[in-house]
Design a protein around this motif. Structure first.
Motif, PDB file in Angstrom:
ATOM      1  N   ARG A   1     -13.961  -7.624  -3.994  1.00 47.91           N
ATOM      2  CA  ARG A   1     -12.625  -7.120  -3.660  1.00 47.91           C
ATOM      3  C   ARG A   1     -12.275  -5.923  -4.523  1.00 47.91           C
ATOM      4  O   ARG A   1     -11.670  -4.950  -4.052  1.00 47.91           O
ATOM      5  CB  ARG A   1     -11.566  -8.220  -3.846  1.00 47.91           C
ATOM      6  CG  ARG A   1     -11.706  -9.399  -2.903  1.00 47.91           C
ATOM      7  CD  ARG A   1     -10.426 -10.243  -2.877  1.00 47.91           C
ATOM      8  NE  ARG A   1     -10.047 -10.709  -4.208  1.00 47.91           N
ATOM      9  CZ  ARG A   1     -10.476 -11.831  -4.765  1.00 47.91           C
ATOM     10  NH1 ARG A   1     -11.329 -12.599  -4.117  1.00 47.91           N
ATOM     11  NH2 ARG A   1     -10.058 -12.187  -5.961  1.00 47.91           N
TER      12      ARG A   1
ATOM     13  N   ALA B   1      -4.282  -6.811   1.853  1.00 47.89           N
ATOM     14  CA  ALA B   1      -4.490  -8.200   2.286  1.00 47.89           C
ATOM     15  C   ALA B   1      -5.101  -8.241   3.684  1.00 47.89           C
ATOM     16  O   ALA B   1      -6.008  -9.037   3.958  1.00 47.89           O
ATOM     17  CB  ALA B   1      -3.161  -8.953   2.255  1.00 47.89           C
ATOM     18  N   ALA B   2      -4.623  -7.365   4.562  1.00 48.64           N
ATOM     19  CA  ALA B   2      -5.167  -7.315   5.920  1.00 48.64           C
ATOM     20  C   ALA B   2      -6.600  -6.792   5.908  1.00 48.64           C
ATOM     21  O   ALA B   2      -7.466  -7.300   6.629  1.00 48.64           O
ATOM     22  CB  ALA B   2      -4.284  -6.418   6.792  1.00 48.64           C
ATOM     23  N   LEU B   3      -6.850  -5.765   5.082  1.00 51.41           N
ATOM     24  CA  LEU B   3      -8.184  -5.183   4.994  1.00 51.41           C
ATOM     25  C   LEU B   3      -9.210  -6.189   4.477  1.00 51.41           C
ATOM     26  O   LEU B   3     -10.333  -6.268   4.993  1.00 51.41           O
ATOM     27  CB  LEU B   3      -8.140  -3.960   4.067  1.00 51.41           C
ATOM     28  CG  LEU B   3      -9.471  -3.247   3.792  1.00 51.41           C
ATOM     29  CD1 LEU B   3     -10.018  -2.631   5.083  1.00 51.41           C
ATOM     30  CD2 LEU B   3      -9.283  -2.168   2.729  1.00 51.41           C
ATOM     31  N   LEU B   4      -8.815  -6.979   3.474  1.00 44.80           N
ATOM     32  CA  LEU B   4      -9.742  -7.914   2.834  1.00 44.80           C
ATOM     33  C   LEU B   4      -9.641  -9.325   3.407  1.00 44.80           C
ATOM     34  O   LEU B   4     -10.364 -10.221   2.975  1.00 44.80           O
ATOM     35  CB  LEU B   4      -9.466  -7.952   1.328  1.00 44.80           C
ATOM     36  CG  LEU B   4      -9.726  -6.625   0.595  1.00 44.80           C
ATOM     37  CD1 LEU B   4      -9.221  -6.685  -0.825  1.00 44.80           C
ATOM     38  CD2 LEU B   4     -11.211  -6.304   0.609  1.00 44.80           C
ATOM     39  N   GLN B   5      -8.723  -9.492   4.352  1.00 43.38           N
ATOM     40  CA  GLN B   5      -8.531 -10.791   4.997  1.00 43.38           C
ATOM     41  C   GLN B   5      -8.290 -11.887   3.964  1.00 43.38           C
ATOM     42  O   GLN B   5      -8.950 -12.940   3.952  1.00 43.38           O
ATOM     43  CB  GLN B   5      -9.731 -11.135   5.882  1.00 43.38           C
ATOM     44  CG  GLN B   5      -9.926 -10.163   7.037  1.00 43.38           C
ATOM     45  CD  GLN B   5     -11.043 -10.578   7.977  1.00 43.38           C
ATOM     46  OE1 GLN B   5     -12.004 -11.224   7.572  1.00 43.38           O
ATOM     47  NE2 GLN B   5     -10.915 -10.218   9.243  1.00 43.38           N
ATOM     48  N   THR B   6      -7.318 -11.625   3.098  1.00 41.66           N
ATOM     49  CA  THR B   6      -6.947 -12.597   2.078  1.00 41.66           C
ATOM     50  C   THR B   6      -5.428 -12.609   1.952  1.00 41.66           C
ATOM     51  O   THR B   6      -4.732 -11.909   2.692  1.00 41.66           O
ATOM     52  CB  THR B   6      -7.610 -12.275   0.727  1.00 41.66           C
ATOM     53  OG1 THR B   6      -7.387 -13.347  -0.180  1.00 41.66           O
ATOM     54  CG2 THR B   6      -7.077 -10.973   0.142  1.00 41.66           C
ATOM     55  N   SER B   7      -4.899 -13.361   1.031  1.00 41.45           N
ATOM     56  CA  SER B   7      -3.447 -13.505   0.900  1.00 41.45           C
ATOM     57  C   SER B   7      -2.838 -12.401   0.039  1.00 41.45           C
ATOM     58  O   SER B   7      -3.520 -11.795  -0.797  1.00 41.45           O
ATOM     59  CB  SER B   7      -3.114 -14.862   0.282  1.00 41.45           C
ATOM     60  OG  SER B   7      -3.548 -14.909  -1.071  1.00 41.45           O
ATOM     61  N   ASP B   8      -1.546 -12.167   0.245  1.00 41.49           N
ATOM     62  CA  ASP B   8      -0.820 -11.209  -0.588  1.00 41.49           C
ATOM     63  C   ASP B   8      -0.875 -11.631  -2.049  1.00 41.49           C
ATOM     64  O   ASP B   8      -0.982 -10.790  -2.953  1.00 41.49           O
ATOM     65  CB  ASP B   8       0.642 -11.104  -0.147  1.00 41.49           C
ATOM     66  CG  ASP B   8       0.818 -10.351   1.160  1.00 41.49           C
ATOM     67  OD1 ASP B   8      -0.203  -9.984   1.778  1.00 41.49           O
ATOM     68  OD2 ASP B   8       1.968 -10.125   1.572  1.00 41.49           O
TER      69      ASP B   8
ATOM     70  N   HIS C   1       0.294  -5.584   1.432  1.00 41.48           N
ATOM     71  CA  HIS C   1       0.017  -6.163   2.755  1.00 41.48           C
ATOM     72  C   HIS C   1      -1.136  -5.441   3.466  1.00 41.48           C
ATOM     73  O   HIS C   1      -1.870  -6.057   4.240  1.00 41.48           O
ATOM     74  CB  HIS C   1       1.276  -6.168   3.618  1.00 41.48           C
ATOM     75  CG  HIS C   1       1.789  -4.811   3.979  1.00 41.48           C
ATOM     76  ND1 HIS C   1       1.341  -4.113   5.076  1.00 41.48           N
ATOM     77  CD2 HIS C   1       2.710  -4.015   3.389  1.00 41.48           C
ATOM     78  CE1 HIS C   1       1.966  -2.962   5.150  1.00 41.48           C
ATOM     79  NE2 HIS C   1       2.797  -2.859   4.141  1.00 41.48           N
TER      80      HIS C   1
END
Length: 250
Positions: free
Chosen positions: A6, A26-33, A23
């Motif tokens: 990451r 988070a969308a790019l890495l498919q993880t939480s904020d 945000h």
């Protein structure tokens, strides 16, 4: 994906874009904020990026002047909303002025892939757009280190040589009674000169500045054609502005 993986993506993204929101990462890495915020704290502590209220900024944009980095992070979600609306107005082939305001700076992320020309006195805008599709014209003159912008007589002469289809300017305060006001005569002069050389002038102003007067009043409401603000503007203020003949978009 572990932290080291990451880390590489986060640092690369911040370097490429100049600034990025939690945000978005988070969308790019498919993880939480929450995970992204924790990562940013560690990366900032290592000096790899500069932590802002809603995300992170490239160190080279923030290290010389934390004041600007902090200012552009204030009300970042409102500013991004405003700039998304503003970006829709820009057409391929446009020549646009962008001043050194913190709201106008956040327009960069939404125009990186547009084939346009930007004329600006803002060093952060130049840094942000250097590796994009945008052709950049830096206004010449004396550099204001505190504001990270170019001002002065030569800057005014530079602007007078160009004609733009659109200008995007910021303001510290606007009111129906007093017009436009600011905290700096330099920035007021830049706004006036950019507006004078543009076909359409857009005032980018978050709702906290509506019906606010600063110490230096520099122009009437006729300086701009369109006022773009955010959806948190009070309904009664929006109504009053529109009744006054202002093209307000939010």
């Amino acid at each position: 994906m572990n932290f080291q993986q990451r880390k590489l993506i986060i640092v690369q993204t911040v370097e490429e874009r100049g600034s990025v929101e939690v945000h978005e990462l988070a969308a790019l890495l498919q993880t939480s904020d929450m995970t992204i915020r924790r990562d940013l704290v560690q990366l900032a502590a290592s000096g790899l990026l500069y932590r802002t209220r809603g995300g992170a900024m490239k160190v080279s944009l923030a290290s010389d002047q934390h004041r600007f980095a902090n200012k552009t992070a204030v009300n970042s979600e409102r500013k991004d909303y405003i700039c998304q609306l503003a970006a829709r107005e820009i057409q391929e082939g446009d020549i646009i002025f962008m001043d050194c305001g913190s709201t106008v700076f956040r327009l960069c992320q939404f125009i990186r892939n547009k084939r346009i020309t930007v004329i600006t006195n803002s060093l952060p805008v130049v840094y942000e757009l250097m590796q994009s599709e945008v052709a950049v014209n830096l206004i010449g003159g004396e550099i204001d280190k505190e504001r990270q912008a170019v001002h002065g007589l030569m800057a005014e002469e530079h602007m007078a040589r160009y004609r733009a289809t659109r200008a995007f300017i910021g303001v510290d305060g606007i009111s129906l009674q007093q017009g436009l006001s600011g905290n700096s005569e330099k920035e007021a002069s830049t706004a006036i000169n950019m507006a004078r050389q543009s076909d359409t002038v857009y005032l980018l102003c978050d709702s906290s500045k509506l019906e606010t007067d600063k110490y230096f009043h520099f122009a009437t409401l006729s300086l701009f054609n369109v006022l773009i603000t955010d959806h948190e503007a009070k309904p009664e203020i929006v109504t009053a502005y529109r009744q006054a003949g202002i093209d307000l978009r939010n």
